[in-house]
Design a protein around this motif. Sequence first.
Motif, PDB file in Angstrom:
ATOM      1  N   TYR A   7      25.987  -7.845  55.717  1.00 56.00           N
ATOM      2  CA  TYR A   7      24.688  -7.214  55.937  1.00 56.00           C
ATOM      3  C   TYR A   7      23.572  -8.254  55.958  1.00 56.00           C
ATOM      4  CZ  TYR A   7      23.864  -7.886  50.935  1.00 56.00           C
ATOM      5  OH  TYR A   7      23.684  -8.442  49.705  1.00 56.00           O
ATOM      6  N   PHE A   8      22.405  -7.817  56.434  1.00 54.41           N
ATOM      7  CA  PHE A   8      21.173  -8.590  56.349  1.00 54.41           C
ATOM      8  C   PHE A   8      20.303  -7.912  55.301  1.00 54.41           C
ATOM      9  CE2 PHE A   8      22.479  -9.484  60.743  1.00 54.41           C
ATOM     10  CZ  PHE A   8      22.418 -10.865  60.741  1.00 54.41           C
ATOM     11  N   SER A   9      19.752  -8.685  54.390  1.00 50.51           N
ATOM     12  CA  SER A   9      18.872  -8.123  53.361  1.00 50.51           C
ATOM     13  C   SER A   9      17.585  -7.630  54.016  1.00 50.51           C
ATOM     14  CB  SER A   9      18.547  -9.175  52.306  1.00 50.51           C
ATOM     15  OG  SER A   9      17.692 -10.168  52.857  1.00 50.51           O
ATOM     16  N   ALA A  10      16.787  -6.883  53.253  1.00 45.35           N
ATOM     17  CA  ALA A  10      15.507  -6.401  53.768  1.00 45.35           C
ATOM     18  C   ALA A  10      14.602  -7.573  54.154  1.00 45.35           C
ATOM     19  CB  ALA A  10      14.823  -5.515  52.728  1.00 45.35           C
ATOM     20  N   LEU A  11      14.590  -8.631  53.337  1.00 49.75           N
ATOM     21  CA  LEU A  11      13.792  -9.814  53.647  1.00 49.75           C
ATOM     22  C   LEU A  11      14.312 -10.488  54.919  1.00 49.75           C
ATOM     23  CD1 LEU A  11      11.580 -11.848  53.001  1.00 49.75           C
ATOM     24  CD2 LEU A  11      13.204 -13.014  51.496  1.00 49.75           C
ATOM     25  N   ASP A  12      15.631 -10.607  55.039  1.00 48.74           N
ATOM     26  CA  ASP A  12      16.216 -11.193  56.257  1.00 48.74           C
ATOM     27  C   ASP A  12      15.820 -10.395  57.496  1.00 48.74           C
ATOM     28  OD1 ASP A  12      17.454 -13.056  54.646  1.00 48.74           O
ATOM     29  OD2 ASP A  12      19.459 -12.203  54.853  1.00 48.74           O
ATOM     30  N   CYS A  13      15.800  -9.077  57.377  1.00 49.10           N
ATOM     31  CA  CYS A  13      15.420  -8.220  58.504  1.00 49.10           C
ATOM     32  C   CYS A  13      13.986  -8.509  58.934  1.00 49.10           C
ATOM     33  CB  CYS A  13      15.594  -6.753  58.146  1.00 49.10           C
ATOM     34  SG  CYS A  13      17.311  -6.229  57.986  1.00 49.10           S
ATOM     35  N   ALA A  14      13.098  -8.669  57.960  1.00 40.32           N
ATOM     36  CA  ALA A  14      11.695  -8.967  58.275  1.00 40.32           C
ATOM     37  C   ALA A  14      11.575 -10.319  58.962  1.00 40.32           C
ATOM     38  CB  ALA A  14      10.857  -8.935  57.002  1.00 40.32           C
ATOM     39  N   ILE A  15      12.316 -11.297  58.497  1.00 37.91           N
ATOM     40  CA  ILE A  15      12.289 -12.637  59.090  1.00 37.91           C
ATOM     41  C   ILE A  15      12.876 -12.602  60.495  1.00 37.91           C
ATOM     42  CG2 ILE A  15      13.235 -14.979  58.896  1.00 37.91           C
ATOM     43  CD1 ILE A  15      13.023 -14.604  55.801  1.00 37.91           C
ATOM     44  N   ARG A  16      13.957 -11.852  60.674  1.00 39.77           N
ATOM     45  CA  ARG A  16      14.592 -11.753  61.998  1.00 39.77           C
ATOM     46  C   ARG A  16      13.663 -11.095  63.013  1.00 39.77           C
ATOM     47  NH1 ARG A  16      19.271  -8.514  61.808  1.00 39.77           N
ATOM     48  NH2 ARG A  16      19.932  -9.389  63.795  1.00 39.77           N
ATOM     49  N   ARG A  17      12.838 -10.150  62.561  1.00 37.85           N
ATOM     50  CA  ARG A  17      11.888  -9.499  63.479  1.00 37.85           C
ATOM     51  C   ARG A  17      10.877 -10.492  64.029  1.00 37.85           C
ATOM     52  NH1 ARG A  17      12.559  -5.050  59.926  1.00 37.85           N
ATOM     53  NH2 ARG A  17      10.826  -5.691  58.604  1.00 37.85           N
ATOM     54  N   LYS A  18      10.675 -11.594  63.322  1.00 38.63           N
ATOM     55  CA  LYS A  18       9.750 -12.629  63.791  1.00 38.63           C
ATOM     56  C   LYS A  18      10.447 -13.623  64.714  1.00 38.63           C
ATOM     57  CE  LYS A  18       6.749 -12.246  59.828  1.00 38.63           C
ATOM     58  NZ  LYS A  18       6.056 -12.903  58.742  1.00 38.63           N
ATOM     59  N   GLY A  19      11.739 -13.372  65.009  1.00 40.26           N
ATOM     60  CA  GLY A  19      12.448 -14.198  65.979  1.00 40.26           C
ATOM     61  C   GLY A  19      13.347 -15.276  65.388  1.00 40.26           C
ATOM     62  N   TYR A  20      13.467 -15.318  64.083  1.00 43.63           N
ATOM     63  CA  TYR A  20      14.311 -16.336  63.453  1.00 43.63           C
ATOM     64  C   TYR A  20      15.749 -15.854  63.362  1.00 43.63           C
ATOM     65  CZ  TYR A  20       9.974 -18.592  62.087  1.00 43.63           C
ATOM     66  OH  TYR A  20       8.747 -19.208  62.107  1.00 43.63           O
ATOM     67  N   GLU A  21      16.667 -16.783  63.473  1.00 46.44           N
ATOM     68  CA  GLU A  21      18.085 -16.476  63.324  1.00 46.44           C
ATOM     69  C   GLU A  21      18.458 -16.561  61.851  1.00 46.44           C
ATOM     70  OE1 GLU A  21      20.383 -15.541  65.645  1.00 46.44           O
ATOM     71  OE2 GLU A  21      18.685 -15.428  67.015  1.00 46.44           O
ATOM     72  N   GLY A  50      16.441  -0.900  52.928  1.00 42.64           N
ATOM     73  CA  GLY A  50      15.918  -1.804  53.934  1.00 42.64           C
ATOM     74  C   GLY A  50      16.913  -2.772  54.535  1.00 42.64           C
ATOM     75  N   ILE A  51      18.197  -2.680  54.129  1.00 39.51           N
ATOM     76  CA  ILE A  51      19.174  -3.615  54.679  1.00 39.51           C
ATOM     77  C   ILE A  51      19.619  -3.169  56.062  1.00 39.51           C
ATOM     78  CG2 ILE A  51      20.045  -4.217  52.396  1.00 39.51           C
ATOM     79  CD1 ILE A  51      22.653  -2.646  53.227  1.00 39.51           C
ATOM     80  N   GLU A  52      20.204  -4.093  56.800  1.00 40.28           N
ATOM     81  CA  GLU A  52      20.869  -3.787  58.062  1.00 40.28           C
ATOM     82  C   GLU A  52      22.343  -4.075  57.839  1.00 40.28           C
ATOM     83  OE1 GLU A  52      21.370  -5.599  62.502  1.00 40.28           O
ATOM     84  OE2 GLU A  52      19.414  -5.814  61.551  1.00 40.28           O
ATOM     85  N   LEU A  53      23.144  -3.035  57.795  1.00 41.34           N
ATOM     86  CA  LEU A  53      24.572  -3.183  57.555  1.00 41.34           C
ATOM     87  C   LEU A  53      25.260  -3.602  58.848  1.00 41.34           C
ATOM     88  CD1 LEU A  53      26.648  -2.764  55.260  1.00 41.34           C
ATOM     89  CD2 LEU A  53      27.037  -0.503  56.198  1.00 41.34           C
ATOM     90  N   VAL A  54      26.007  -4.692  58.797  1.00 39.30           N
ATOM     91  CA  VAL A  54      26.726  -5.185  59.967  1.00 39.30           C
ATOM     92  C   VAL A  54      28.132  -4.604  59.993  1.00 39.30           C
ATOM     93  CG1 VAL A  54      27.580  -7.249  61.140  1.00 39.30           C
ATOM     94  CG2 VAL A  54      25.363  -7.307  60.005  1.00 39.30           C
ATOM     95  N   SER A  55      28.841  -4.662  58.852  1.00 40.86           N
ATOM     96  CA  SER A  55      30.185  -4.114  58.797  1.00 40.86           C
ATOM     97  C   SER A  55      30.610  -3.837  57.368  1.00 40.86           C
ATOM     98  CB  SER A  55      31.192  -5.073  59.451  1.00 40.86           C
ATOM     99  OG  SER A  55      31.306  -6.253  58.682  1.00 40.86           O
ATOM    100  N   CYS A  56      31.598  -2.957  57.241  1.00 38.97           N
ATOM    101  CA  CYS A  56      32.219  -2.636  55.956  1.00 38.97           C
ATOM    102  C   CYS A  56      33.703  -2.461  56.248  1.00 38.97           C
ATOM    103  CB  CYS A  56      31.618  -1.373  55.372  1.00 38.97           C
ATOM    104  SG  CYS A  56      32.381  -0.893  53.798  1.00 38.97           S
ATOM    105  N   ILE A  57      34.513  -3.354  55.714  1.00 36.03           N
ATOM    106  CA  ILE A  57      35.938  -3.372  56.040  1.00 36.03           C
ATOM    107  C   ILE A  57      36.760  -3.270  54.761  1.00 36.03           C
ATOM    108  CG2 ILE A  57      37.793  -4.694  57.125  1.00 36.03           C
ATOM    109  CD1 ILE A  57      35.533  -6.159  58.700  1.00 36.03           C
ATOM    110  N   LYS A  58      37.669  -2.299  54.732  1.00 33.45           N
ATOM    111  CA  LYS A  58      38.570  -2.137  53.595  1.00 33.45           C
ATOM    112  C   LYS A  58      39.522  -3.317  53.583  1.00 33.45           C
ATOM    113  CE  LYS A  58      40.540   1.836  51.778  1.00 33.45           C
ATOM    114  NZ  LYS A  58      41.293   3.094  51.952  1.00 33.45           N
ATOM    115  N   GLN A  59      39.648  -3.937  52.435  1.00 32.38           N
ATOM    116  CA  GLN A  59      40.505  -5.121  52.288  1.00 32.38           C
ATOM    117  C   GLN A  59      41.919  -4.696  51.928  1.00 32.38           C
ATOM    118  OE1 GLN A  59      39.137  -8.480  52.910  1.00 32.38           O
ATOM    119  NE2 GLN A  59      38.009  -6.840  53.902  1.00 32.38           N
ATOM    120  N   PRO A  60      42.907  -5.375  52.513  1.00 31.33           N
ATOM    121  CA  PRO A  60      44.286  -5.032  52.207  1.00 31.33           C
ATOM    122  C   PRO A  60      44.636  -5.342  50.752  1.00 31.33           C
ATOM    123  CG  PRO A  60      44.204  -7.022  53.526  1.00 31.33           C
ATOM    124  CD  PRO A  60      42.802  -6.486  53.436  1.00 31.33           C
TER     125      PRO A  60
END
Length: 66
Positions: A7-21, A50-60
């Motif tokens: 996931y991206f944290s809420a702070l990461d999401c705000a930074i990404r909206r400004k164009g940063y990777e 405020g997070i952006e969830l990228v993935s959630c994968i069950k681990q074997p």
Amino acid sequence: MTFLITYFSALDCAIRRKGYEMTPITELVCAPSAWSATEVSEAFKRHHHGIELVSCIKQPCTPSNP
């Protein structure tokens, strides 16, 4: 049961909206074995506003991860 959440944290999401990777955060979380990845995702998002969830994968299951 463990799940790998990316996931991206809420702070990461705000930074990404400004164009940063940003590199997403990955965490292993424990949940009841009867839960699905969808249930874990929903619970994780409820507790991390405020997070952006990228993935959630069950681990074997392995000997070190029953």
